[in-house]
Motif scaffolding. Structure first.
Motif, PDB file in Angstrom:
ATOM      1  N   LEU A 163      45.808 -14.648  -1.793  1.00  0.00           N
ATOM      2  CA  LEU A 163      44.693 -13.905  -1.182  1.00  0.00           C
ATOM      3  C   LEU A 163      44.849 -13.777   0.323  1.00  0.00           C
ATOM      4  O   LEU A 163      44.536 -12.740   0.895  1.00  0.00           O
ATOM      5  N   TYR A 164      45.320 -14.841   0.983  1.00  0.00           N
ATOM      6  CA  TYR A 164      45.507 -14.760   2.437  1.00  0.00           C
ATOM      7  C   TYR A 164      46.515 -13.679   2.774  1.00  0.00           C
ATOM      8  O   TYR A 164      46.343 -12.910   3.718  1.00  0.00           O
ATOM      9  N   PHE A 165      47.582 -13.641   1.986  1.00  0.00           N
ATOM     10  CA  PHE A 165      48.606 -12.626   2.225  1.00  0.00           C
ATOM     11  C   PHE A 165      48.063 -11.230   1.953  1.00  0.00           C
ATOM     12  O   PHE A 165      48.339 -10.295   2.679  1.00  0.00           O
ATOM     13  N   ARG A 166      47.289 -11.150   0.882  1.00  0.00           N
ATOM     14  CA  ARG A 166      46.738  -9.837   0.554  1.00  0.00           C
ATOM     15  C   ARG A 166      45.881  -9.326   1.716  1.00  0.00           C
ATOM     16  O   ARG A 166      46.018  -8.187   2.150  1.00  0.00           O
ATOM     17  N   LYS A 189      55.945 -12.563   9.146  1.00  0.00           N
ATOM     18  CA  LYS A 189      56.223 -13.884   9.734  1.00  0.00           C
ATOM     19  C   LYS A 189      54.963 -14.634  10.175  1.00  0.00           C
ATOM     20  O   LYS A 189      54.802 -15.813   9.862  1.00  0.00           O
ATOM     21  N   PRO A 190      54.065 -13.982  10.934  1.00  0.00           N
ATOM     22  CA  PRO A 190      52.901 -14.744  11.429  1.00  0.00           C
ATOM     23  C   PRO A 190      52.098 -15.382  10.302  1.00  0.00           C
ATOM     24  O   PRO A 190      51.758 -16.564  10.360  1.00  0.00           O
ATOM     25  N   ILE A 191      51.825 -14.595   9.264  1.00  0.00           N
ATOM     26  CA  ILE A 191      51.011 -15.129   8.177  1.00  0.00           C
ATOM     27  C   ILE A 191      51.792 -16.158   7.367  1.00  0.00           C
ATOM     28  O   ILE A 191      51.235 -17.127   6.870  1.00  0.00           O
ATOM     29  N   LEU A 192      53.110 -15.981   7.275  1.00  0.00           N
ATOM     30  CA  LEU A 192      53.939 -16.971   6.585  1.00  0.00           C
ATOM     31  C   LEU A 192      53.818 -18.328   7.283  1.00  0.00           C
ATOM     32  O   LEU A 192      53.709 -19.360   6.634  1.00  0.00           O
ATOM     33  N   VAL A 193      53.828 -18.295   8.604  1.00  0.00           N
ATOM     34  CA  VAL A 193      53.719 -19.549   9.347  1.00  0.00           C
ATOM     35  C   VAL A 193      52.370 -20.200   9.085  1.00  0.00           C
ATOM     36  O   VAL A 193      52.277 -21.391   8.798  1.00  0.00           O
ATOM     37  N   LYS A 229      50.699 -22.878  18.465  1.00  0.00           N
ATOM     38  CA  LYS A 229      50.693 -21.567  19.102  1.00  0.00           C
ATOM     39  C   LYS A 229      50.849 -20.471  18.047  1.00  0.00           C
ATOM     40  O   LYS A 229      50.096 -19.508  18.005  1.00  0.00           O
ATOM     41  N   TYR A 230      51.860 -20.659  17.187  1.00  0.00           N
ATOM     42  CA  TYR A 230      52.116 -19.676  16.130  1.00  0.00           C
ATOM     43  C   TYR A 230      50.934 -19.580  15.196  1.00  0.00           C
ATOM     44  O   TYR A 230      50.616 -18.537  14.653  1.00  0.00           O
ATOM     45  N   PHE A 231      50.325 -20.734  15.007  1.00  0.00           N
ATOM     46  CA  PHE A 231      49.199 -20.812  14.102  1.00  0.00           C
ATOM     47  C   PHE A 231      48.094 -19.860  14.543  1.00  0.00           C
ATOM     48  O   PHE A 231      47.639 -19.004  13.791  1.00  0.00           O
ATOM     49  N   THR A 239      45.582 -14.389  14.612  1.00  0.00           N
ATOM     50  CA  THR A 239      45.295 -13.165  15.351  1.00  0.00           C
ATOM     51  C   THR A 239      45.867 -11.969  14.623  1.00  0.00           C
ATOM     52  O   THR A 239      45.260 -10.897  14.581  1.00  0.00           O
ATOM     53  N   ALA A 240      47.034 -12.199  14.043  1.00  0.00           N
ATOM     54  CA  ALA A 240      47.751 -11.076  13.438  1.00  0.00           C
ATOM     55  C   ALA A 240      47.072 -10.561  12.177  1.00  0.00           C
ATOM     56  O   ALA A 240      47.582  -9.665  11.526  1.00  0.00           O
ATOM     57  N   GLY A 241      45.983 -11.129  11.810  1.00  0.00           N
ATOM     58  CA  GLY A 241      45.225 -10.480  10.747  1.00  0.00           C
ATOM     59  C   GLY A 241      44.921 -11.328   9.537  1.00  0.00           C
ATOM     60  O   GLY A 241      44.462 -10.826   8.523  1.00  0.00           O
ATOM     61  N   ALA A 242      45.174 -12.630   9.662  1.00  0.00           N
ATOM     62  CA  ALA A 242      44.865 -13.476   8.509  1.00  0.00           C
ATOM     63  C   ALA A 242      43.367 -13.478   8.245  1.00  0.00           C
ATOM     64  O   ALA A 242      42.923 -13.798   7.160  1.00  0.00           O
ATOM     65  N   VAL A 243      42.601 -13.138   9.250  1.00  0.00           N
ATOM     66  CA  VAL A 243      41.162 -13.279   9.084  1.00  0.00           C
ATOM     67  C   VAL A 243      40.458 -11.957   8.848  1.00  0.00           C
ATOM     68  O   VAL A 243      39.244 -11.889   8.883  1.00  0.00           O
TER      69      VAL A 243
END
Lengths: 290, 421, 295
Positions: free
Chosen positions: A168-171, A205-209, A277-279, A284-288
């Motif tokens: 779901l987070y990835f989606r 990558k961002p969400i993978l991290v 930092k990556y977290f 920011t990159a859109g996980a939320v």
């Protein structure tokens, strides 16, 4: 990243900001201070009631004991070291597999319209709300039928299975992902797999991290699965720590317990300090994007 | 080492019984028989104690495969899971009724043949025999030791300060001393977390009931007895004790409470004989630095708990299992084990000359009490965990809420027994 | 490969691709739930026996004071452990948005609890919260005569001791989400507000907060199920005590299932807990799905 508001250099507002931040940091850091400072104290210091202050004399003994000599079982007086290694053997593969699989599922759910997608989403979302601790019992029966209860492979598998909802987070991340690239690739005749490996994965990558960190933490800290499903000769670090702190017959050696607690929490702590930092960037990159 | 291929026991597992002992073992002699034992003894002294049984097992050519899980909870969960999987260990430590296992003859082993061979009926005190059968007709468990529960540990330093010369014999004597201790700035009663409040209640109840009444109430769950005057009196004593316990008790582990007595910060603690280890580690001497007395009002009565090993039906290795049962009942092994653990051997014919006075007294009272009925097992050994838990809820509600009267608590106590078989 | 079969494959490919995940969730999440549901209609005690007794366990459950007590505790616990991290996390994020020094250090200091297991955190906190070993003792030693901080041992307050630790553990994560949300807000929105002469707090509350609504929802989606499932924290910190004052439903389930040999009752309480979760979750999920359809 946007410009911040121009901040006042001085004045009441500034003091308020720093004051509240200081208070919060004190609250959040207190247990860490408590654990660290007490892990360097001789036991007599603690028994004398010095629990929040600096050690009267610094000692490394609790650390040595927690890592290599403390007894956590009748035949195992090797401290936490062995548990630690076994934990890594489970957590690393389980994190990698579950994260990648979640990424793939999330991408399919986000970018490919098909019948039943809503139903699948519903099932996954509801899965998040279920207490996993309850499944441990029937699960162990299933596992013994599949002959998985005598190696750590079974634990890797169980963590992977119960991590399915991370899709779901990835989606949520991919929904906000521009579709042009995928469209272009499709027109070029690339299939689902190729697009995933060539186009989607590199941009995720961002969400993978973020999910990787979350998974690593969750699996490292899991207790109930580790307790019930781990083979008897390969227990994990949470169980080891529990055995250590639940010793009922000696003087409570809190300095050793605190050192053991820090050791048991170290991998995840290091991960946060290094990847914090990556977290945030990943978030920011859109996980939320709800 | 566990073999990667394990033969799963079928539901109709090979039955092992008396014949197993007489039939020649078909296993080759050079292969050590493997036995798997689950227990929750993880501390240094416990580990040393278990090692004694391991050595005895090794002498019989058994390969002991140890599975120690800290904390009784974790151990229970693990055991339950293993049984549900159809993969039980050879034996598992229990202390408390495991009725649901015992009542299930497909799961547990029958040890009658070994018991007959070892004359268990003669060497075990009556309440222990009852426990080893867990309410069934056959022996299913092997008790290895007895821990006395109704002990009051008293700091002699604190006694000197308040001018007391002997341990209190009655509750009234105790409360008189407690008042003096309070006035002298000493914590009168060191108490641990919730389970120990309940533990204390059970010891108090033993002093407010005659042994027969105690058995009628706590073993048979007789309704009239459960809400009778003895129970009301027990709650009255608890209410008074509450005034001598400090706020922090509910987060304190029992051994932290014991430390208070060791350091002379507290006058007394009600705790089983396992607390002795704490005093010994701290270099305190019995009689000089601390007293090991019975709980006021118990006289020579003996309330005990016992660690036992429940034996499971396993497809192979019937002989190894019988051997293991004999190891646990071995006189010398039991003595060595108890010396290390701080309990006393369960066998009435054991040689206790090496033990300290406190343990010798415990063993003597156990042997005598087994004959005249003044030795009783803690209710935990016979009642279902459901009922024990419900009782504990009543005791703790009363402890934490002054508005509940002792009479109301006694009625709730009886009702809890009715609602939980 | 003929064109038509290729088309067919293309059409079904997505379903095929997610089917393993679907099967897993069906079997391991829902299949096992059905198993637990089935057990709740039996008289199982220490081991599972398939002896059907209908609704008996549910009747026993709702006649049990302890169960009601745990529901009442949950009613006090849940709003706080979801609400407080949201408020605190949001405030901290806004404060950190002020070009403060040591921002990274502060963020790490607030975020690290998330990395610790409940066993570790609970052990440390139990000691800190206990009056004669922790904060209270330290306060009195520091000269604050008569300082009292004994929630963990007061039956009326022990649930709030759990709240402290839960808030401590989850605020950092929420704060990170809010920081991310704030940084992704477009600059022009703020500039416009500044030109209107709005004060800074006002901008944050009136302009920025509404745009953070998705963040609030996602954070709640993470906090809520975690809060409903709280049980290891109870085990480590208070064991449900003093008395029954900090027993939560999940702990009740665990207690009946594994400690009191009342599997049937434990399973029944688990099912009721699941239904409670469902009442919260289903409307929320349906709303989410509807929203996505408009994406």
């Amino acid at each position: 990243m946007r410009e911040r508001l121009p901040g006042e250099r001085r004045g009441l507002g500034r003091w308020l900001v720093y004051g509240s931040l200081l208070l919060s940091v004190l609250f959040f850091a207190l247990p860490a201070w408590f654990a660290l400072v007490n892990a360097f104290k001789p036991l007599a210091d603690l028994q004398a009631g010095n629990v929040l202050g600096l050690p009267s004399q610094w000692t490394l003994e609790p650390w040595v004991e927690a890592w290599s000599t403390a007894c956590t079982g009748a035949s195992t007086c090797g401290g936490l070291s062995r548990y630690f290694i076994d934990s890594l053997l489970v957590v690393v593969p389980a994190t990698v597999i579950s994260t990648l699989w979640g990424c793939f599922n999330g991408y399919v759910l986000a970018k490919w319209r098909f019948r039943g997608v809503d139903q699948v989403l519903f099932l996954l979302m509801f899965g998040i709300f279920m207490p996993a601790a309850l499944f441990v019992f029937p699960l162990s029966v299933v596992f013994s039928q599949l002959n998985l209860s005598h190696s750590l492979v079974g634990l890797v598998l169980v963590h992977t299975l119960y991590s399915v909802p991370v899709a779901l987070y990835f989606r949520n991340y991919f929904v906000g992902f521009p579709g042009e690239l995928i469209k272009a690739a499709r027109i070029d005749g690339a299939g689902l797999w190729v697009i995933f490996w060539r186009v989607v994965l590199p941009t995720a990558k961002p969400i993978l991290v973020v999910v990787g960190i979350m998974q690593f933490t969750a699996i490292w800290n899991d207790f109930i699965f580790a307790l019930v499903l781990a083979p008897s000769d390969q227990q994990l670090v949470t169980v080891g720590l529990n055995n250590l702190t639940n010793v009922q017959e000696d003087v409570p050696r809190y300095n050793t317990y605190m050192a053991a607690a820090v050791i048991a929490g170290a991998p995840t702590l290091v991960l946060y300090i290094l990847a914090g930092k990556y977290f945030v960037r990943g978030l920011t990159a859109g996980a939320v994007k709800g | 080492m566990t073999f990667p291929f394990q033969i799963q026991p079928t539901p109709r597992a090979t039955r092992w019984a008396a014949c197993a002992l007489t039939v020649l073992a078909t296993t080759p002699l050079w292969a050590a028989e493997k036995v798997e034992v689950i227990h929750w003894w993880t501390s240094a002294s416990e580990t040393a104690a278990v090692a004694k049984f391991k050595e005895a097992a090794a002498r019989r050519g058994l390969e002991w495969d140890d599975l120690a899980v800290g904390g009784g909870d974790s151990q229970r969960i693990l055991l339950k899971t293993r049984v549900a999987k159809g993969d039980p260990p050879t034996a598992a430590q229990i202390n408390g009724a495991v009725r649901s296992y015992a009542a299930n003859p497909d799961i547990v082993a029958n040890l009658d043949a070994v018991a007959a061979l070892g004359k268990w009926d003669e060497v075990l005190p009556e309440p222990v025999r009852r426990y080893a059968r867990l309410g069934t007709k056959s022996y299913v468990a092997v008790p290895v030791n007895v821990h006395r529960q109704n002990v009051m540990w008293i700091s002699t330093e604190a006694m000197k300060k308040i001018g007391a010369t002997a341990a209190p014999k009655t509750w009234d004597e105790f409360f008189a001393m407690a008042d003096k201790a309070k006035a002298a700035g000493i914590q009168p009663l060191a108490m641990g977390e919730d389970i120990w409040v309940n533990f204390t209640f059970m010891q108090v109840a033993f002093t407010t009931h005659k042994p027969d009444e105690y058995r009628k109430a706590f073993y048979e769950g007789d309704d009239a007895q459960l809400k009778g005057p003895g129970m009301v009196k027990a709650f009255e004593v608890m209410r008074r004790l509450r005034g001598y316990v400090d706020r922090s008790a509910s987060t304190r582990k029992w051994n932290e409470a014991t430390q208070m007595v060791i350091q002379g910060r507290a006058f007394a603690q009600v705790m089983g004989d396992w607390a002795k280890g704490e005093f010994t580690v701290a270099g305190k001497r019995q009689g000089a630095d601390y007293l090991c007395a019975t709980v006021p009002g118990s006289g020579r009565g003996h309330v005990f708990t016992s660690d036992a090993f429940l034996f499971f039906k396993v497809a192979q290795n019937a002989k190894a299992q019988a051997d293991l049962a004999q190891v646990f009942m071995d006189k010398d092994a039991q003595v060595a084990f108890s010396l290390a653990k701080g309990s006393v051997p369960v066998r009435t014919d054991a040689d206790v000359s090496k033990f300290d006075d406190c343990a010798k007294q415990s063993h003597a009272d156990l042997v005598a009490g087994g004959k005249d009925g003044t030795a009783v097992a803690t209710p935990n050994l016979f009642q279902s965990p459901a009922r024990i838990g419900a009782w504990r809820d009543v005791v703790l509600s009363f402890w934490n809420d002054d508005s509940i009267t002792p009479q109301q608590a006694a009625v709730s106590f009886a009702n809890a027994a009715k609602a939980n078989r | 490969m003929s064109a038509s079969s290729r088309l067919l494959l293309d059409k079904w490919l997505p379903q095929l691709a997610v089917s393993p995940a679907l099967v897993v969730s069906l079997v391991f999440f829902y299949g096992l739930t059905i198993w637990v549901g089935a057990v709740s209609f039996t008289d199982s005690e220490g081991v599972v026996t398939w002896n059907w007794v209908g609704w008996e366990q549910y009747i026993r459950l709702f006649a049990d004071d302890s169960w009601w007590r745990s529901l009442w505790n949950l009613a006090r616990y849940l709003p706080l452990v979801v609400g407080l991290p949201l408020i605190l996390g949001c405030l901290l994020a806004m404060l950190l948005d002020q070009k403060v020094r040591f921002e990274n250090g502060i963020r790490t200091a607030v975020l690290y609890p998330l990395a610790l297991s409940w066993i570790v955190a609970g052990t440390i906190w139990r000691w800190l919260l206990t009056p004669d070993t922790g904060i209270e003792k330290w306060l009195i030693g520091a000269g604050f005569e008569g300082a009292v901080f004994d929630w963990i041992v007061q039956p009326r307050m022990s649930i709030y001791a759990l709240v402290i630790v839960a808030v401590w553990a989850s605020t950092g994560f929420v704060m990170s989400m809010f920081i991310a949300g704030l940084r992704s807000i477009d600059d022009s929105v703020i500039k416009a507000a500044m030109i209107d002469g709005a004060s800074k707090p006002r901008i944050y509350l009136r302009v920025l907060l509404p745009t953070l609504r998705p963040t609030i929802f996602s954070a709640a989606l993470i906090l809520l199920p975690a809060a409903l499932r709280t049980f290891d924290l109870v085990v480590v910190l208070t064991q449900g005590g003093p008395g029954q004052s900090s027993v939560l439903p999940a702990f009740y389930v665990f207690d009946r299932f594994f400690r009191r040999d009342q599997m049937g009752l434990g399973a029944a309480s688990a099912m009721v807990l699941l239904m409670t979760c469902a009442m919260v979750a289903v409307p929320y999920i349906l709303g989410e799905l509807k929203k996505h359809r408009h994406d």
